[in-house]
Design an enzyme around this catalytic site. Structure first.
Site, mmCIF file in Angstrom:
data_model
loop_
_atom_site.group_PDB
_atom_site.id
_atom_site.type_symbol
_atom_site.label_atom_id
_atom_site.label_comp_id
_atom_site.label_asym_id
_atom_site.label_seq_id
_atom_site.Cartn_x
_atom_site.Cartn_y
_atom_site.Cartn_z
ATOM 1 N N CYS A 161 1.002 -1.104 0.012
ATOM 2 C CA CYS A 161 0.001 0.052 -0.006
ATOM 3 C C CYS A 161 0.972 1.297 -0.046
ATOM 4 C CB CYS A 161 -0.864 -0.163 1.359
ATOM 5 S SG CYS A 161 -0.174 -0.214 2.714
ATOM 6 N N THR A 162 0.366 2.490 0.242
ATOM 7 C CA THR A 162 1.278 3.487 -0.028
ATOM 8 C C THR A 162 2.208 3.850 0.986
ATOM 9 O OG1 THR A 162 -0.835 4.749 -0.717
ATOM 10 C CG2 THR A 162 0.968 6.140 -0.165
#
Length: 269
Positions: free
Chosen positions: A183-184
């Protein structure tokens, strides 16, 4: 040269006084002239802040002086202007909402894979045991449309609370493989990896998330940009604001950018 320091960081750690801690952190951040968002919950802290470099780093250092947050590892990037309109410090039920109370990263992390290790696996095509490596993007569909790892699984979820059901429906596709969730910044894939392991999947999380990958490995095996929930909208592999428009994965054309409420997007993501 860009002069505004941006940091993003999270840490799953037990906090028994999030409401009182909110007051303290709000006062410190305001006094330092910072803008951005700090989310607090009994499971930990999640923050996105920007301001003058010494002020930002001083705030983080003060926070890490508290033993509960000593392991906080912020990711830094730079911009010409502060990409946040104000300072918000909130107490939430979860610092990233999954609606699975049995998933408790504050009690123990899922195994993590460093960017260097994952790069070696992707370059070779298998992990160190010779098994197929599958990347699972745990972000929302509109974020994935800005960019993702080449060949990554994208289940087209609209919010992170949908991830557990999506994982169950795709569980058979992951059996017998080494799965790396990403994810980020790491917060979603940390919960995702724990949930996948509960489902019997041999799952790991990418340590530091996409931003950590960019800092360590640049744009290797990556296609596009990385959406961020602030005024910069997306970052390229050099951690600079991206200029290319996002692409609609279905239509294969630039998608219309809709300005999101960064707080609602983070909490509901």
């Amino acid at each position: 040269m860009a002069s505004v320091l941006n940091v993003s960081a999270y840490l799953f750690t037990s906090i028994d006084d999030p409401a009182s801690l909110r007051v303290v952190l709000r006062e410190r951040a305001a006094a330092a002239g910072l803008r951005g968002t700090i989310l607090l919950a009994e499971e930990g802290v999640n923050l996105f802040l920007a301001g003058e470099a010494d002020a930002v780093r001083g705030f983080v250092d003060d926070l890490r002086a508290d033993a509960r947050f000593a392991a906080l590892a912020p990711r830094e990037s730079w911009s010409d202007a502060v990409p946040f309109g104000r300072l918000l410090v909130k107490v939430k039920r979860e610092i990233i909402r999954m609606d699975r109370p049995e998933v408790r990263p504050q009690d123990g992390r899922a195994p993590a894979v460093s960017p260097a290790t994952l790069r070696r696996w992707l370059d070779r095509g298998t992990d160190d045991r010779g098994r197929e490596v599958v990347l699972v993007d745990t972000r929302n569909a509109f974020e994935v449309d800005y960019g993702t790892f080449a060949g990554a699984k994208d289940w087209r979820i609209e919010r992170f609370t949908q991830f557990p059901d999506a994982a169950r429906s795709h569980r058979d596709d992951l059996a017998g493989k080494t799965v790396v969730s990403f994810c980020t910044g790491g917060i979603r894939c940390e919960k995702a990896a724990l949930h996948l392991r509960e489902e019997g999947v041999d799952a790991y999380q990418l340590d530091g998330g996409i931003l950590g990958w960019f800092a360590d490995q640049g744009g290797a095996h990556w296609e596009g940009a990385c959406f961020v929930f602030d005024g910069r909208e997306a970052l390229d592999a050099d951690l600079a604001p991206a200029t290319a428009p996002p692409v609609d994965a279905a239509a294969g054309a630039p998608r219309t950018v809709v300005e999101a409420d960064p707080i609602a997007a983070r909490v509901g993501a």
